[in-house]
Every structure is written in structure tokens, then in C-alpha cells.
Scaffold this active site. Structure first.
Site, PDB file in Angstrom:
ATOM      1  N   LYS A  68       2.818   2.211   2.351  1.00  0.00           N
ATOM      2  CA  LYS A  68       2.775   2.770   3.704  1.00  0.00           C
ATOM      3  C   LYS A  68       3.935   2.190   4.499  1.00  0.00           C
ATOM      4  O   LYS A  68       4.292   1.034   4.318  1.00  0.00           O
ATOM      5  CB  LYS A  68       1.468   2.401   4.427  1.00  0.00           C
ATOM      6  N   LYS A  80       0.833  -1.217   0.000  1.00  0.00           N
ATOM      7  CA  LYS A  80       0.000   0.000   0.000  1.00  0.00           C
ATOM      8  C   LYS A  80       0.866   1.266   0.000  1.00  0.00           C
ATOM      9  O   LYS A  80       0.339   2.356   0.126  1.00  0.00           O
ATOM     10  CB  LYS A  80      -0.911   0.024   1.237  1.00  0.00           C
TER      11      LYS A  80
END
Length: 137
Positions: free
Chosen positions: A46, A44
Site C-alpha cells: 500500500k 502490505k
């Protein structure tokens, strides 16, 4: 027994996270949390401050949480719901509409975010050396 499931990264735990977990738990008798793994976060784009095992340890210590499972991909939600006999998926309202396709196998609820706090706000404050105050509304 009504079984509730929510998902998240739960990094830099703050009042908004606790409120989501508390409100989700109040909707049923058992709260399971799907915690994003470090590998899934990388997919993602992240990066968590704390590693998965540390975030899991903290979540397991919260009285509202009954069980923590790893979230390893976007597609696993339907399988988790079936495998764990989940009655309701609960997510923050920033995800409104994103999981409506799961309504065929369980209830889906979106809870309002806690005003005045977010992980992004905490990270911004930390980047300022912690000198900036977080103001709660």
C-alpha cells in the site's frame, strides 16, 4: 475506564473514517488508534498519499481519538492489547473474523462500514480530476 483500540491507515481521511472513530469511542472511555506506518504499508503493498507523521497529526486532532501509536506489523496487536491494557479491539466489518483469535485477551467488535464512501472511492474520484461526485446513501 474501558479502553478501546482500533487500527488503520487513515489516509485521505473521510466521513467513513470519522464515523468509525466516533462509534469506536462511544464503546468506551478511551480510544487508541494503531496507525499503519509507511514501512508497514510498504509491506502490505500500500502507498499512502500522506506520510505517517502527517496522518498521525490529523488523527491526534480528532476529538474522538485519545492516543495514536504506530502499527509496524501484523503480529503486534496482542502485545499492544496487553501493554496498553486494552479492553476491546474495534475494527470495520470488512475485517470480520480476522481478529477473533484475540478474543482470549480482550473483546473484539466489528462495526459496519459507512455506506457510500471509502478511500478507494476518493482515490477514484481524484483520478478523474475531482469531477465525479461521491454519493452518500
Amino acid at each position: 475506564m474501558k479502553r478501546i483500540l482500533t487500527y488503520g491507515t487513515f489516509d485521505l481521511l473521510h466521513r467513513g473514517h470519522i464515523e468509525l472513530l466516533r462509534r469506536a469511542r462511544e464503546m468506551g472511555d478511551f480510544l487508541m488508534v494503531g496507525l499503519s506506518t509507511d514501512g508497514f504499508n510498504a509491506l502490505k503493498n500500500k502507498k499512502s498519499f500522506y506520510a505517517y507523521e502527517e496522518r498521525k497529526l490529523v488523527l491526534e486532532a480528532i476529538r474522538h481519538v485519545d492516543e495514536v501509536i504506530p502499527e509496524e506489523n501484523w503480529e503486534q496487536k496482542a502485545d499492544d492489547i496487553r501493554a496498553h491494557r486494552i479492553d476491546m479491539l474495534v475494527m470495520g466489518d470488512d475485517w470480520r473474523g480476522k481478529f477473533d483469535d484475540l478474543r482470549s485477551i480482550c473483546e473484539v467488535a466489528y462495526l459496519p462500514r459507512t455506506a457510500g464512501i471509502s478511500t478507494s472511492m476518493v482515490k477514484a474520484r481524484l483520478s478523474l480530476g475531482g469531477n465525479s461526485e461521491i454519493r452518500y446513501e
